[in-house]
Design a protein around this motif. Sequence first.
Motif, PDB file in Angstrom:
ATOM      1  N   GLY A 217     -11.707   3.443  -6.368  1.00 40.67           N
ATOM      2  CA  GLY A 217     -12.725   2.678  -5.655  1.00 40.67           C
ATOM      3  C   GLY A 217     -12.123   1.483  -4.969  1.00 40.67           C
ATOM      4  O   GLY A 217     -10.993   1.069  -5.255  1.00 40.67           O
ATOM      5  N   ALA A 218     -12.875   0.916  -4.059  1.00 36.60           N
ATOM      6  CA  ALA A 218     -12.426  -0.254  -3.314  1.00 36.60           C
ATOM      7  C   ALA A 218     -12.515  -1.506  -4.176  1.00 36.60           C
ATOM      8  O   ALA A 218     -13.289  -1.574  -5.135  1.00 36.60           O
ATOM      9  CB  ALA A 218     -13.278  -0.427  -2.060  1.00 36.60           C
TER      10      ALA A 218
ATOM     11  N   ALA B 136     -15.974   1.040  -7.779  1.00 36.99           N
ATOM     12  CA  ALA B 136     -15.626  -0.093  -6.937  1.00 36.99           C
ATOM     13  C   ALA B 136     -15.785  -1.416  -7.669  1.00 36.99           C
ATOM     14  O   ALA B 136     -16.568  -1.540  -8.619  1.00 36.99           O
ATOM     15  CB  ALA B 136     -16.489  -0.087  -5.680  1.00 36.99           C
TER      16      ALA B 136
ATOM     17  N   SER C  32      -6.155  -1.120  -6.661  1.00 34.20           N
ATOM     18  CA  SER C  32      -6.965   0.092  -6.605  1.00 34.20           C
ATOM     19  C   SER C  32      -6.041   1.297  -6.656  1.00 34.20           C
ATOM     20  O   SER C  32      -5.045   1.341  -5.942  1.00 34.20           O
ATOM     21  CB  SER C  32      -7.799   0.143  -5.322  1.00 34.20           C
ATOM     22  OG  SER C  32      -8.435   1.410  -5.219  1.00 34.20           O
TER      23      SER C  32
ATOM     24  N   SER D 208      -7.049   4.202  -5.760  1.00 34.21           N
ATOM     25  CA  SER D 208      -7.426   5.029  -4.612  1.00 34.21           C
ATOM     26  C   SER D 208      -8.593   4.384  -3.886  1.00 34.21           C
ATOM     27  O   SER D 208      -9.743   4.748  -4.096  1.00 34.21           O
ATOM     28  CB  SER D 208      -7.797   6.442  -5.065  1.00 34.21           C
ATOM     29  OG  SER D 208      -8.186   7.234  -3.967  1.00 34.21           O
ATOM     30  N   GLY D 209      -8.302   3.403  -3.053  1.00 29.53           N
ATOM     31  CA  GLY D 209      -9.364   2.735  -2.317  1.00 29.53           C
ATOM     32  C   GLY D 209      -8.829   1.550  -1.554  1.00 29.53           C
ATOM     33  O   GLY D 209      -7.708   1.100  -1.777  1.00 29.53           O
ATOM     34  N   ALA D 210      -9.642   1.041  -0.648  1.00 27.97           N
ATOM     35  CA  ALA D 210      -9.235  -0.104   0.165  1.00 27.97           C
ATOM     36  C   ALA D 210      -9.338  -1.395  -0.625  1.00 27.97           C
ATOM     37  O   ALA D 210     -10.134  -1.509  -1.557  1.00 27.97           O
ATOM     38  CB  ALA D 210     -10.114  -0.194   1.411  1.00 27.97           C
ATOM     39  N   ILE D 211      -8.531  -2.376  -0.252  1.00 26.94           N
ATOM     40  CA  ILE D 211      -8.597  -3.713  -0.828  1.00 26.94           C
ATOM     41  C   ILE D 211      -8.855  -4.701   0.301  1.00 26.94           C
ATOM     42  O   ILE D 211      -8.173  -4.684   1.322  1.00 26.94           O
ATOM     43  CB  ILE D 211      -7.299  -4.067  -1.574  1.00 26.94           C
ATOM     44  CG1 ILE D 211      -7.183  -3.215  -2.845  1.00 26.94           C
ATOM     45  CG2 ILE D 211      -7.270  -5.555  -1.926  1.00 26.94           C
ATOM     46  CD1 ILE D 211      -5.921  -3.452  -3.638  1.00 26.94           C
ATOM     47  N   SER D 212      -9.854  -5.546   0.100  1.00 33.05           N
ATOM     48  CA  SER D 212     -10.222  -6.530   1.119  1.00 33.05           C
ATOM     49  C   SER D 212     -10.374  -7.890   0.459  1.00 33.05           C
ATOM     50  O   SER D 212     -11.002  -8.006  -0.598  1.00 33.05           O
ATOM     51  CB  SER D 212     -11.539  -6.118   1.785  1.00 33.05           C
ATOM     52  OG  SER D 212     -11.964  -7.097   2.708  1.00 33.05           O
TER      53      SER D 212
ATOM     54  N   THR E 183     -13.101  -5.578  -3.379  1.00 31.81           N
ATOM     55  CA  THR E 183     -13.473  -6.487  -2.297  1.00 31.81           C
ATOM     56  C   THR E 183     -13.794  -7.857  -2.854  1.00 31.81           C
ATOM     57  O   THR E 183     -14.559  -7.984  -3.817  1.00 31.81           O
ATOM     58  CB  THR E 183     -14.708  -5.958  -1.544  1.00 31.81           C
ATOM     59  OG1 THR E 183     -14.449  -4.645  -1.057  1.00 31.81           O
ATOM     60  CG2 THR E 183     -15.069  -6.875  -0.385  1.00 31.81           C
TER      61      THR E 183
ATOM     62  N   SER F 196     -16.567  -5.467  -6.638  1.00 40.26           N
ATOM     63  CA  SER F 196     -17.011  -6.326  -5.545  1.00 40.26           C
ATOM     64  C   SER F 196     -17.275  -7.728  -6.088  1.00 40.26           C
ATOM     65  O   SER F 196     -18.004  -7.893  -7.072  1.00 40.26           O
ATOM     66  CB  SER F 196     -18.293  -5.765  -4.920  1.00 40.26           C
ATOM     67  OG  SER F 196     -18.785  -6.628  -3.916  1.00 40.26           O
TER      68      SER F 196
ATOM     69  N   THR G 285       0.839  -1.185   0.000  1.00 38.79           N
ATOM     70  CA  THR G 285       0.000   0.000   0.000  1.00 38.79           C
ATOM     71  C   THR G 285       0.877   1.238   0.000  1.00 38.79           C
ATOM     72  O   THR G 285       1.918   1.271   0.654  1.00 38.79           O
ATOM     73  CB  THR G 285      -0.946   0.038   1.212  1.00 38.79           C
ATOM     74  OG1 THR G 285      -1.712   1.262   1.170  1.00 38.79           O
ATOM     75  CG2 THR G 285      -0.193  -0.027   2.525  1.00 38.79           C
TER      76      THR G 285
END
Length: 204
Positions: A149-150, A131, A165, A167-171, A152, A133, A10
Amino acid sequence: NSMLTGDIGTGEGSISGMGTAILNGSIYNDNTETAQAKIDLLNAYIILSALPVTNSSHAPAFGSGEVILAGVYSIGGAGSIAGSLTLDGQGNTNAFFVVKFEGAFTAAVGTIITLTNGASACNVFWLAEGAISVGATSAIKGTLIAHPGAVTMGADNTLDGRMFSTSGAISFGPGNASIPQGISTIPIACEPACSNPILGTVAN
């Protein structure tokens, strides 16, 4: 409890929640590696976005037993996959598949992507202007890029590809993920010559 093969990094924020996951790779947290990776990821996004579109008439929804051929698909808004989707390389080991969504991209629970007749995960890219998903118990092939976007992926998923990403979270997970074998063969010029002009340092 995930099994991960490849590097995690990150350029902003932090990495957490690894638990008892097994990582066959390295972790990079806001350092020179991730600084270069941010540049290369943006370059990869620009290159992939600029590829000439070969199919602009496909419906926003993919799957339900569908078979698609190689090419660059452009969807004018959000899009999705559900059920099974087969990417058919038609005997060409250099066949590439780029699907660009001008909105969010969603894969339903239990989505299965299959590669046949020479198609390779290293030549499959899913781009979203928003995003991404992926529902649980899915098997996804290819590289996911959200700008911005994320990204996920739910539990019990298998990913033969990468998650990015700008600019966004990765899960992720728990599940299994590994970088695809091989080098992308999307036909673009690379000056100076490099081993993976599409992804640069983020190839690994």
